[in-house]
Design a protein around this motif. Structure first.
Motif, PDB file in Angstrom:
ATOM      1  N   LEU A   1      -4.558   0.259 -14.498  1.00  0.00           N
ATOM      2  CA  LEU A   1      -4.336  -1.183 -14.922  1.00  0.00           C
ATOM      3  C   LEU A   1      -5.485  -2.003 -14.199  1.00  0.00           C
ATOM      4  O   LEU A   1      -6.128  -3.111 -14.607  1.00  0.00           O
ATOM      5  N   VAL A   2      -5.981  -1.563 -13.152  1.00  0.00           N
ATOM      6  CA  VAL A   2      -6.634  -2.452 -11.985  1.00  0.00           C
ATOM      7  C   VAL A   2      -8.191  -2.107 -12.838  1.00  0.00           C
ATOM      8  O   VAL A   2      -8.758  -3.241 -13.002  1.00  0.00           O
TER       9      VAL A   2
ATOM     10  N   LYS B   1       9.975  -9.222  -2.325  1.00  0.00           N
ATOM     11  CA  LYS B   1       8.614 -10.236  -2.133  1.00  0.00           C
ATOM     12  C   LYS B   1       7.586  -9.748  -1.012  1.00  0.00           C
ATOM     13  O   LYS B   1       7.751  -9.866   0.013  1.00  0.00           O
ATOM     14  N   LEU B   2       6.609  -9.469  -1.495  1.00  0.00           N
ATOM     15  CA  LEU B   2       5.486  -9.045  -0.775  1.00  0.00           C
ATOM     16  C   LEU B   2       4.439 -10.182  -0.333  1.00  0.00           C
ATOM     17  O   LEU B   2       4.101 -10.853  -1.317  1.00  0.00           O
ATOM     18  N   THR B   3       4.232 -10.374   0.911  1.00  0.00           N
ATOM     19  CA  THR B   3       3.274 -11.448   1.441  1.00  0.00           C
ATOM     20  C   THR B   3       2.107 -11.012   1.631  1.00  0.00           C
ATOM     21  O   THR B   3       1.959  -9.968   2.602  1.00  0.00           O
TER      22      THR B   3
ATOM     23  N   ILE C   1      -7.484  -7.620  -7.700  1.00  0.00           N
ATOM     24  CA  ILE C   1      -6.606  -7.385  -8.643  1.00  0.00           C
ATOM     25  C   ILE C   1      -5.805  -6.239  -8.334  1.00  0.00           C
ATOM     26  O   ILE C   1      -4.490  -6.381  -8.684  1.00  0.00           O
ATOM     27  N   LEU C   2      -5.998  -5.418  -7.335  1.00  0.00           N
ATOM     28  CA  LEU C   2      -5.186  -4.335  -7.107  1.00  0.00           C
ATOM     29  C   LEU C   2      -3.963  -4.836  -6.327  1.00  0.00           C
ATOM     30  O   LEU C   2      -2.995  -4.516  -6.667  1.00  0.00           O
ATOM     31  N   VAL C   3      -3.887  -5.831  -5.703  1.00  0.00           N
ATOM     32  CA  VAL C   3      -3.027  -6.366  -4.807  1.00  0.00           C
ATOM     33  C   VAL C   3      -1.982  -7.259  -5.908  1.00  0.00           C
ATOM     34  O   VAL C   3      -0.814  -6.997  -5.885  1.00  0.00           O
ATOM     35  N   GLU C   4      -2.600  -7.901  -6.727  1.00  0.00           N
ATOM     36  CA  GLU C   4      -1.780  -8.704  -7.890  1.00  0.00           C
ATOM     37  C   GLU C   4      -1.194  -7.757  -8.511  1.00  0.00           C
ATOM     38  O   GLU C   4       0.265  -7.878  -8.909  1.00  0.00           O
ATOM     39  N   THR C   5      -1.649  -6.429  -9.182  1.00  0.00           N
ATOM     40  CA  THR C   5      -1.095  -5.572 -10.050  1.00  0.00           C
ATOM     41  C   THR C   5       0.005  -4.725  -9.044  1.00  0.00           C
ATOM     42  O   THR C   5       0.920  -4.629  -9.824  1.00  0.00           O
ATOM     43  N   PHE C   6      -0.263  -4.423  -8.151  1.00  0.00           N
ATOM     44  CA  PHE C   6       0.657  -3.656  -7.174  1.00  0.00           C
ATOM     45  C   PHE C   6       1.803  -4.708  -6.861  1.00  0.00           C
ATOM     46  O   PHE C   6       2.935  -3.846  -7.048  1.00  0.00           O
ATOM     47  N   ILE C   7       1.834  -5.958  -6.540  1.00  0.00           N
ATOM     48  CA  ILE C   7       2.921  -6.669  -6.274  1.00  0.00           C
ATOM     49  C   ILE C   7       3.856  -6.819  -7.309  1.00  0.00           C
ATOM     50  O   ILE C   7       4.981  -7.023  -7.620  1.00  0.00           O
TER      51      ILE C   7
ATOM     52  N   ILE D   1       2.811   3.781  -5.342  1.00  0.00           N
ATOM     53  CA  ILE D   1       2.627   3.035  -6.519  1.00  0.00           C
ATOM     54  C   ILE D   1       1.070   2.669  -6.327  1.00  0.00           C
ATOM     55  O   ILE D   1       0.521   2.606  -7.276  1.00  0.00           O
ATOM     56  N   ILE D   2       0.556   2.352  -5.102  1.00  0.00           N
ATOM     57  CA  ILE D   2      -0.843   1.856  -5.122  1.00  0.00           C
ATOM     58  C   ILE D   2      -1.614   2.983  -5.599  1.00  0.00           C
ATOM     59  O   ILE D   2      -2.699   2.860  -6.014  1.00  0.00           O
ATOM     60  N   ASN D   3      -1.225   4.268  -5.056  1.00  0.00           N
ATOM     61  CA  ASN D   3      -2.140   5.585  -5.344  1.00  0.00           C
ATOM     62  C   ASN D   3      -2.179   6.150  -6.681  1.00  0.00           C
ATOM     63  O   ASN D   3      -2.702   6.936  -7.170  1.00  0.00           O
TER      64      ASN D   3
END
Length: 693
Positions: free
Chosen positions: A85-86, A450-452, A197-203, A76-78
């Protein structure tokens, strides 16, 4: 090739080994002079996949499931969509800023963005809120594959292109529940903000995917559960209407009661029938003892009317008792008691009538007696009562027969309805269980998805160490290796005779000696002359005089004359009588003493026949060291050897000094102490001294 020869080759090409790597390193240095600084940041995310708790209470780790889950997260990240989106989110954030904000990007990046996006397009894209701006940029990008935004996202832009975001690296930290995401770019603020932004989009995307897995399943179960409940409700309503229509409270209890009551009625009817017949027989027996006027009086209108009344009352009493037993009603009981009082009154009237009859018949002329009349009354009352009860019982049996006929066909229909209810209820319960499991899974997914963020992205204050030095060093090393490889390849693919050991293998005969290139020092040539003469004398010392030595070669210009002149000079200095001559067809020699050096033509131009070559003591084959030994050379030598019966002895001419030193001795040169030491080390000449000290 020995190690010493390898070192000598390196020294011979030392200039190329230095110049080319230096040129390559200088080129890299020049082209990297304006290298931009690179900043990197990273973040750590806790997933809870391997050791996290779930609603099932089972946190046992499954290696394959855990690996699959982490692969999904990293994919998903890659993924291109995530990077796109990022990029859109980052571009929207920067376009929304009306003034320069150093926390979002540097001044240079801000200035480049203003030049990159014209005001006309910026006015179309920028909306009051960030979400609206992101949506507008996405719609604008998808509208055409030739517009500015589409080309920007698919360009080589260092910040806003999908390609640039390939620098985002995500990997699992060892075997833990943590994922580390890193990113490097030329702007420190953009580096940090891009990761945020990546972390927000990915989560958000991960949560949407996990929760969306059960939405369709829950929707299906909810729909099917509603349909099943409606079906169950309709069947239950059919069951209720059926019971109402047929006055059924509990079919199985009612049918059981009807069956039991029917058996009781038949048993009671049988008993009452026996009582009626017994009472009838008794009454007939009494009637036999009564005759004449008494019989007529007993069965006259007055007594018969009373009997009919009494019979009717008995019928009503019997019916009331049956109804009272069936309904257990207090009113029926009172009604039966009142009927019994009436029956008692009728009995009294009938008894009074019989008393009168008894008084009339109890004369001196009367035959019946009081006992007979009492018996008649008793028997008549019992008979009428049993007859009344039997009549009522027959009616009741008929009613029960009708009710039995009514209940008999209802059972199959009721069983069918109950079966439909059972199937519908089971279906409803199964669907309800499936819905419950789906909702439990959904809640579990919400809990586990839920990712932290354990370590949020940070702003890098110091640029990464430059790779320029490494690139220059690598360039120098690569240049050196390329030149060295070329030199070694050139040496290894060299198929010339080159040096004695190789020449012996190629020619097929052991090489007698060598002669170096003429460009070496006179002292080295003098030593070479001496060594070659020593080799010659060792071959001819045991032969009688005269000695005829043939000198030939397979090709022209191999150095036959040079070798012949060297031997002539050296042998004369040693006091030998030496004569030189050239062979021609039909040649005959008349020398009776000394040494004759006879130079033969090149074998490639000579047609050898038997007896054509004079008897020779030895034949020496002169071969140049810098040429290839070809098939023609092999065939020419084989023909000469076969026809003449003479095996030529090869001498390698024009040998490079580096190889010649091994057979002649060290060439006299002016060497520094360091070079001499290195040479002794390479040749493993430890402890070697030039004189006894």
């Amino acid at each position: 090739m020995s190690f010493l020869h390898f070192i000598k080759i390196l020294f011979r090409n030392l200039l190329w080994l230095i110049i080319i790597p230096l040129v390559l390193a200088s080129t890299i240095y020049y082209f990297t002079r304006n290298e931009k600084k690179v900043y990197s940041s990273e973040t750590v995310i806790y997933t809870g996949i391997a050791s996290g708790y779930n609603l099932s209470g089972n946190n046992k780790a499954d290696f394959f499931a855990t690996s699959n889950a982490f692969d999904n997260l990293l994919s998903i990240i890659n993924s291109r969509e995530t990077r796109q989106l990022v990029a859109i989110h980052l571009l929207a954030t920067h376009l929304l800023e009306k003034q320069y904000d150093p926390s979002l990007l540097s001044w240079g990046s801000y200035d480049d963005l203003q030049k990159l996006i014209p005001d006309s397009i910026k006015q179309k894209l920028v909306k009051p809120t960030l979400d609206q701006t992101i949506l507008e940029i996405g719609n604008y990008m998808q509208a055409s594959d030739t517009n500015l935004i589409y080309r920007l996202l698919n360009s080589d832009n260092p910040f806003y292109s999908v390609k640039s975001l390939q620098e985002i690296k995500a990997n699992r930290i060892n075997s833990s529940d943590l994922i580390k995401v890193s990113y490097e770019t030329n702007d420190a603020a953009i580096c940090k903000h891009t990761l945020e932004i990546l972390v927000e989009t990915f989560i958000g995307k991960h949560k949407l995917l996990r929760e969306g897995q059960t939405d369709s399943v829950i929707a299906y179960f909810e729909k099917q559960t509603r349909n099943s409940y409606q079906k169950l409700d309709s069947v239950e309503q059919l069951f209720l209407d059926f019971n109402k229509k047929n006055d059924i409270i509990n079919y199985y209890e009612q049918t059981k009661a009807v069956a039991g009551e029917k058996e009781n009625l038949y048993a009671q009817g049988h008993n009452l029938e026996m009582d009626r017949q017994a009472n009838g027989s008794a009454l007939n027996k009494v009637n036999e003892n009564i005759s004449g006027r008494v019989y007529q009086a007993l069965y006259g209108p007055e007594i018969t009317s009373e009997r009919e009344k009494l019979s009717d009352i008995f019928n009503k009493i019997a019916l009331s008792e049956v109804m009272n037993k069936k309904n257990n009603a207090e009113g029926q009981k009172k009604y039966a008691d009142s009927l019994r009082m009436i029956a008692t009154g009728i009995e009294k009237n009938l008894k009074a009538t019989l008393e009168k009859l008894y008084a009339q018949t109890n004369t001196p002329n009367g035959i019946p007696t009081k006992t007979v009349l009492d018996e008649w009354l008793k028997t008549t009352l019992a008979y009428e009562e049993s007859k009344a009860r039997l009549t009522v019982m027959d009616k009741r049996k008929a009613e029960f027969q009708e009710e039995y006929k009514k209940f008999a066909p209802l059972g199959a229909t009721l069983k069918k309805i109950e079966r439909q209810i059972s199937v519908s209820e089971q279906e409803y319960l199964e669907l309800l269980h499936g819905l419950s499991q789906a909702k439990l899974t959904q809640q579990n997914n919400e809990l586990t998805s839920k990712l932290t963020i354990v370590d949020p992205p940070y702003l890098p204050l110091k640029a990464n160490a430059s790779k320029r030095t490494v690139l220059i060093a690598v360039g120098f090393i690569v240049g050196f290796i390329l030149v060295l490889g070329f030199i070694l390849a050139n040496t290894l693919i060299n198929k010339t005779l080159q040096e004695p050991s190789r020449a012996s293998k190629l020619i097929g005969f052991p090489v007698l000696g060598i002669y170096p290139l003429l460009k070496v020092s006179a002292a080295f040539l003098s030593r070479a002359n001496t060594r070659l003469t020593q080799k010659l004398l060792a071959q001819i010392s045991n032969h009688d005089k005269p000695v005829v030595i043939g000198i030939t070669s397979t090709q022209k210009k191999e150095g036959k004359s040079t070798i012949s002149s060297v031997w002539e000079k050296e042998l004369k200095e040693l006091g030998y009588t030496v004569q030189t001559d050239s062979w021609k067809k039909g040649y005959r020699f008349s020398q009776t003493e000394g040494i004759l050096l006879l130079e033969l033509p090149a074998l490639e131009d000579l047609v050898v026949t038997k007896g054509m070559i004079p008897e020779l003591t030895h034949v020496f084959l002169i071969c140049r060291a810098n040429r290839v030994w070809s098939i023609m050379d092999k065939e020419s030598l084989a023909i000469f050897t076969s026809v003449s019966g003479i095996k030529p002895i090869p001498i390698l001419n024009g040998v490079d000094t580096n190889f010649a030193e091994d057979y002649i001795g060290e060439a006299p040169k002016s060497r520094t102490g360091l070079r001499s030491l290195i040479k002794r080390i390479v040749k493993f000449e430890f402890g070697n001294r030039r004189k006894i000290s």
